[in-house]
Design a protein around this motif. Structure first.
Motif, PDB file in Angstrom:
ATOM      1  N   LYS A 230       0.842  -1.189   0.000  1.00  0.00           N
ATOM      2  CA  LYS A 230       0.000   0.000   0.000  1.00  0.00           C
ATOM      3  C   LYS A 230       0.883   1.246   0.000  1.00  0.00           C
ATOM      4  CE  LYS A 230      -3.744  -2.402   0.183  1.00  0.00           C
ATOM      5  NZ  LYS A 230      -4.656  -2.450  -0.986  1.00  0.00           N
ATOM      6  N   THR A 231       0.310   2.356  -0.484  1.00  0.00           N
ATOM      7  CA  THR A 231       1.039   3.623  -0.416  1.00  0.00           C
ATOM      8  C   THR A 231       0.936   4.190   0.993  1.00  0.00           C
ATOM      9  OG1 THR A 231      -0.855   5.021  -1.006  1.00  0.00           O
ATOM     10  CG2 THR A 231       0.458   4.099  -2.823  1.00  0.00           C
ATOM     11  N   ILE A 232       1.829   5.111   1.310  1.00  0.00           N
ATOM     12  CA  ILE A 232       1.784   5.775   2.615  1.00  0.00           C
ATOM     13  C   ILE A 232       0.443   6.492   2.786  1.00  0.00           C
ATOM     14  CG2 ILE A 232       2.851   7.530   4.079  1.00  0.00           C
ATOM     15  CD1 ILE A 232       4.577   5.019   3.641  1.00  0.00           C
ATOM     16  N   ASP A 233      -0.010   7.154   1.726  1.00  0.00           N
ATOM     17  CA  ASP A 233      -1.282   7.874   1.773  1.00  0.00           C
ATOM     18  C   ASP A 233      -2.436   6.931   2.087  1.00  0.00           C
ATOM     19  OD1 ASP A 233      -2.717  10.192   1.695  1.00  0.00           O
ATOM     20  OD2 ASP A 233      -2.950  10.251  -0.483  1.00  0.00           O
ATOM     21  N   GLU A 234      -2.433   5.748   1.465  1.00  0.00           N
ATOM     22  CA  GLU A 234      -3.491   4.769   1.731  1.00  0.00           C
ATOM     23  C   GLU A 234      -3.446   4.285   3.174  1.00  0.00           C
ATOM     24  OE1 GLU A 234      -4.272   2.497  -2.502  1.00  0.00           O
ATOM     25  OE2 GLU A 234      -2.417   2.043  -1.399  1.00  0.00           O
ATOM     26  N   MET A 235      -2.260   4.129   3.717  1.00  0.00           N
ATOM     27  CA  MET A 235      -2.138   3.653   5.095  1.00  0.00           C
ATOM     28  C   MET A 235      -2.539   4.715   6.112  1.00  0.00           C
ATOM     29  SD  MET A 235      -1.361   0.507   5.260  1.00  0.00           S
ATOM     30  CE  MET A 235      -0.961   0.447   7.011  1.00  0.00           C
ATOM     31  N   LEU A 236      -2.451   5.983   5.731  1.00  0.00           N
ATOM     32  CA  LEU A 236      -2.758   7.051   6.686  1.00  0.00           C
ATOM     33  C   LEU A 236      -4.166   7.619   6.477  1.00  0.00           C
ATOM     34  CD1 LEU A 236       0.704   8.877   6.811  1.00  0.00           C
ATOM     35  CD2 LEU A 236      -0.256   7.259   8.450  1.00  0.00           C
ATOM     36  N   PHE A 237      -4.288   8.708   5.715  1.00  0.00           N
ATOM     37  CA  PHE A 237      -5.548   9.442   5.643  1.00  0.00           C
ATOM     38  C   PHE A 237      -6.450   9.029   4.478  1.00  0.00           C
ATOM     39  CE2 PHE A 237      -2.819  12.240   8.134  1.00  0.00           C
ATOM     40  CZ  PHE A 237      -3.669  12.602   9.171  1.00  0.00           C
ATOM     41  N   LYS A 238      -5.865   8.684   3.351  1.00  0.00           N
ATOM     42  CA  LYS A 238      -6.678   8.355   2.188  1.00  0.00           C
ATOM     43  C   LYS A 238      -7.440   7.052   2.378  1.00  0.00           C
ATOM     44  CE  LYS A 238      -6.348   7.517  -2.804  1.00  0.00           C
ATOM     45  NZ  LYS A 238      -5.421   7.424  -3.957  1.00  0.00           N
ATOM     46  N   GLY A 239      -6.767   6.061   2.928  1.00  0.00           N
ATOM     47  CA  GLY A 239      -7.388   4.762   3.117  1.00  0.00           C
ATOM     48  C   GLY A 239      -7.468   3.972   1.822  1.00  0.00           C
ATOM     49  N   TYR A 240      -7.884   2.712   1.946  1.00  0.00           N
ATOM     50  CA  TYR A 240      -8.063   1.854   0.770  1.00  0.00           C
ATOM     51  C   TYR A 240      -9.281   0.950   0.992  1.00  0.00           C
ATOM     52  CZ  TYR A 240      -5.533  -1.648   3.583  1.00  0.00           C
ATOM     53  OH  TYR A 240      -5.134  -2.502   4.577  1.00  0.00           O
ATOM     54  N   TYR A 241      -9.929   0.655  -0.106  1.00  0.00           N
ATOM     55  CA  TYR A 241     -11.152  -0.141  -0.070  1.00  0.00           C
ATOM     56  C   TYR A 241     -10.813  -1.601   0.253  1.00  0.00           C
ATOM     57  CZ  TYR A 241     -15.547  -2.240  -1.656  1.00  0.00           C
ATOM     58  OH  TYR A 241     -16.724  -2.934  -1.731  1.00  0.00           O
ATOM     59  N   VAL A 242     -11.590  -2.200   1.151  1.00  0.00           N
ATOM     60  CA  VAL A 242     -11.379  -3.585   1.568  1.00  0.00           C
ATOM     61  C   VAL A 242     -12.552  -4.415   1.049  1.00  0.00           C
ATOM     62  CG1 VAL A 242     -10.974  -5.145   3.499  1.00  0.00           C
ATOM     63  CG2 VAL A 242     -10.163  -2.777   3.622  1.00  0.00           C
ATOM     64  N   ASP A 243     -12.282  -5.239   0.041  1.00  0.00           N
ATOM     65  CA  ASP A 243     -13.351  -5.968  -0.649  1.00  0.00           C
ATOM     66  C   ASP A 243     -14.217  -6.799   0.306  1.00  0.00           C
ATOM     67  OD1 ASP A 243     -12.729  -5.020  -3.164  1.00  0.00           O
ATOM     68  OD2 ASP A 243     -11.292  -6.616  -3.576  1.00  0.00           O
ATOM     69  N   PHE A 244     -13.564  -7.608   1.124  1.00  0.00           N
ATOM     70  CA  PHE A 244     -14.343  -8.557   1.909  1.00  0.00           C
ATOM     71  C   PHE A 244     -15.198  -7.865   2.967  1.00  0.00           C
ATOM     72  CE2 PHE A 244     -10.506  -8.400   4.601  1.00  0.00           C
ATOM     73  CZ  PHE A 244     -11.056  -8.318   5.876  1.00  0.00           C
ATOM     74  N   MET A 245     -14.854  -6.624   3.324  1.00  0.00           N
ATOM     75  CA  MET A 245     -15.630  -5.919   4.330  1.00  0.00           C
ATOM     76  C   MET A 245     -17.049  -5.602   3.845  1.00  0.00           C
ATOM     77  SD  MET A 245     -14.455  -5.502   7.319  1.00  0.00           S
ATOM     78  CE  MET A 245     -12.958  -5.567   8.306  1.00  0.00           C
ATOM     79  N   GLU A 246     -17.176  -5.317   2.574  1.00  0.00           N
ATOM     80  CA  GLU A 246     -18.514  -5.034   2.038  1.00  0.00           C
ATOM     81  C   GLU A 246     -19.389  -6.283   2.112  1.00  0.00           C
ATOM     82  OE1 GLU A 246     -20.732  -3.316  -1.976  1.00  0.00           O
ATOM     83  OE2 GLU A 246     -18.578  -3.723  -1.999  1.00  0.00           O
ATOM     84  N   ASP A 247     -18.833  -7.426   1.699  1.00  0.00           N
ATOM     85  CA  ASP A 247     -19.593  -8.679   1.750  1.00  0.00           C
ATOM     86  C   ASP A 247     -19.897  -9.083   3.188  1.00  0.00           C
ATOM     87  OD1 ASP A 247     -19.471  -8.837  -1.012  1.00  0.00           O
ATOM     88  OD2 ASP A 247     -17.579  -9.964  -0.987  1.00  0.00           O
ATOM     89  N   PHE A 248     -18.925  -8.898   4.063  1.00  0.00           N
ATOM     90  CA  PHE A 248     -19.133  -9.280   5.452  1.00  0.00           C
ATOM     91  C   PHE A 248     -20.184  -8.388   6.111  1.00  0.00           C
ATOM     92  CE2 PHE A 248     -17.954  -9.421   9.996  1.00  0.00           C
ATOM     93  CZ  PHE A 248     -18.063 -10.795  10.190  1.00  0.00           C
ATOM     94  N   ALA A 249     -20.186  -7.092   5.759  1.00  0.00           N
ATOM     95  CA  ALA A 249     -21.185  -6.162   6.307  1.00  0.00           C
ATOM     96  C   ALA A 249     -22.593  -6.592   5.923  1.00  0.00           C
ATOM     97  CB  ALA A 249     -20.901  -4.744   5.828  1.00  0.00           C
TER      98      ALA A 249
END
Length: 477
Positions: free
Chosen positions: A168-187
């Motif tokens: 992941k990029t530093i930006d994704e790890m900090l403020f930008k974030g990144y989409y987590v596929d399995f979280m949508e299905d689990f929700a």
């Protein structure tokens, strides 16, 4: 009777006593009364305005850990970590929704925190890519471990294709974030979301946010309570901990403190991010830009092993039958206030922590000058001259037999990021403090010593005159 020596002697004692009383009693009392008048949150005052819109520059530096041998970690070998950063942001603090409660001598507010990236103070780019442990995946596996066999098998279906390490990029790890596929299905499966927008970032959603409603004492009725937190989100206690001694919110928010600081005072500082109050103790006298200060550091007892310091047992939420699951020296669990995510807080690079934590990684080098949390205060006014809150966030990694990806990983605290939040009073601010407080104190002290010296000199001269005259009188007799 010798009138001249007696008069001179009386004058000497008068100057000596007068200088001592004025310089060491009256002037300090006047200064303290003036400070007591100013160190209170009165709407429209300079103190109130500086408290509402904090003028002191606050810099937040993020240091992340790049895993250089992910394949070896998967088969149980020691993790080799490379620290990257700092990635520096300027933090702007502003109080909003301010309400004054005269009856309680308190003020309630929300404080928004806004972050502005400072590339000139950073090492590297926010687009740099690093290899990190898959935090949402590991968190879900810990959650699955607590479920029944049937529920666990259902959860594992969402995790079959996940990897233990991701890039992941530093930006994704900090403020930008990144989409987590399995979280949508689990929700959809459980009926509610564990992550906002199914997106993960260590500081995702925090830029421009607040940390809840704080209520603090204004110090108008009692200067000793200036800035002390009365409640957070409507309660004087934190809901996560047992017993009551750990629940209680104590201290200020770490930005302001009551005046007249003594070396035996213990400074308490509440941080909602850390889910607790920290206690700091006096270390030594110091100096910041020519202004004398008292330096306070985190009390070592705060992070002691709960097996040896039972006061810390409340921060061990899943101790096991023989406390084998409790964190060791230098760390404590915050899963209770982080949706059961297995996170632990320590000092950076496990400074002052158990050697077990440090020995299970390579690439960490604890250094007190870089990793210590401290506060330096001007003792009379209690004004913050310099401070650094340095905290490392770690995640519990251990083998799980029920999922192939984690069957052979080592048991360890896996460092994710350490954060250096620092502030220092500006040169102009220190100049005003010197002119309004330090200079009067210095002149008063010098004046008192000068008056005492003059008084003693006159007393000595009077005594000599008296002895000379007495000798002459005896001679003539």
């Amino acid at each position: 009777m010798q009138k001249l020596p007696s008069c001179v002697l009386a004058l000497g004692f008068a100057i000596l006593i007068g200088a001592a009383v004025v310089g060491w009693i009256i002037v300090p009392k006047v200064i303290n009364n003036k400070i007591a008048e100013q160190v209170r949150l009165v709407n429209g005052s300079e103190t109130f305005n500086r408290w509402r819109d904090v003028p002191v520059p606050i810099f937040v530096k993020f240091h992340l850990f790049n895993v250089t041998n992910p394949k070896q970690v998967l088969i149980g070998e020691k993790a080799i970590l490379q620290e990257v950063g700092p990635f520096t942001f300027r933090q702007k603090r502003q109080k909003v929704d301010i309400k004054i409660h005269k009856r309680n001598d308190t003020i309630s507010y929300r404080q928004t925190l806004t972050y502005f990236y400072q590339p000139e103070l950073s090492t590297g780019s926010l687009q740099d890519v690093i290899t990190v442990i898959n935090i949402p995946f590991l968190g879900m596996v810990h959650r699955a471990a607590k479920q029944s066999a049937f529920s666990r098998s259902m959860m594992l279906e969402f995790l079959a294709d996940e990897q233990v390490f991701v890039q992941k990029t530093i930006d994704e790890m900090l403020f930008k974030g990144y989409y987590v596929d399995f979280m949508e299905d689990f929700a959809k499966f459980i009926g509610y979301k564990l992550l906002p927008n199914d997106t993960f970032g260590l500081y995702y959603g925090k830029n421009g946010s607040d940390q809840g409603v704080f209520e603090v004492y204004s110090g108008i009725k009692d200067t000793s309570k200036f800035g002390v937190i009365a409640s957070w989100n409507g309660s004087p206690e934190m809901p996560w901990w047992e017993p009551d001694s750990c629940k209680k919110i104590s201290g200020t928010d770490g930005a302001i403190f009551p005046p007249f600081v003594t070396t035996d005072r213990k400074l308490n500082m509440f941080s909602s991010d850390l889910c607790r109050s920290l206690r700091l103790i006096y270390e030594k006298e110091s100096e910041v830009g020519g202004v004398p200060s008292y330096k306070f550091i985190v009390d070592p007892e705060v992070l002691e092993d709960p097996v040896f310091n039972r006061d810390n047992m409340c921060y061990c939420t899943q101790p096991g039958s023989r406390f084998e699951n409790c964190p060791k020296q230098g760390a404590y669990q915050i899963n209770a206030c982080r949706k059961e995510t297995p996170l632990l807080v320590s000092l950076p690079h496990f400074l002052d922590g158990s050697s077990e934590y440090l020995n299970k990684t390579e690439g960490l080098h604890p250094d007190r000058s870089l990793h210590e949390t401290f506060i330096e205060l001007e003792p009379t006014s209690g004004l913050l001259l310099k401070a650094a809150k340095r905290i490392q966030v770690n995640m519990e990694l251990r083998p799980f037999k029920f999922i192939k990806q984690f069957k052979k990983v080592p048991s360890m605290l896996f460092p994710l990021v350490w954060v250096d939040e620092s502030a220092m009073m500006s040169e102009d601010g220190r100049g005003r403090l010197k002119a309004k407080l330090i200079a009067p104190q210095t002149y008063s002290n010098y004046g008192a010593w000068g008056g005492v010296a003059l008084g003693l000199l006159i007393i000595v001269i009077a005594t000599i005159i008296y002895l000379i005259r007495a000798r002459k009188k005896n001679y003539h007799t």
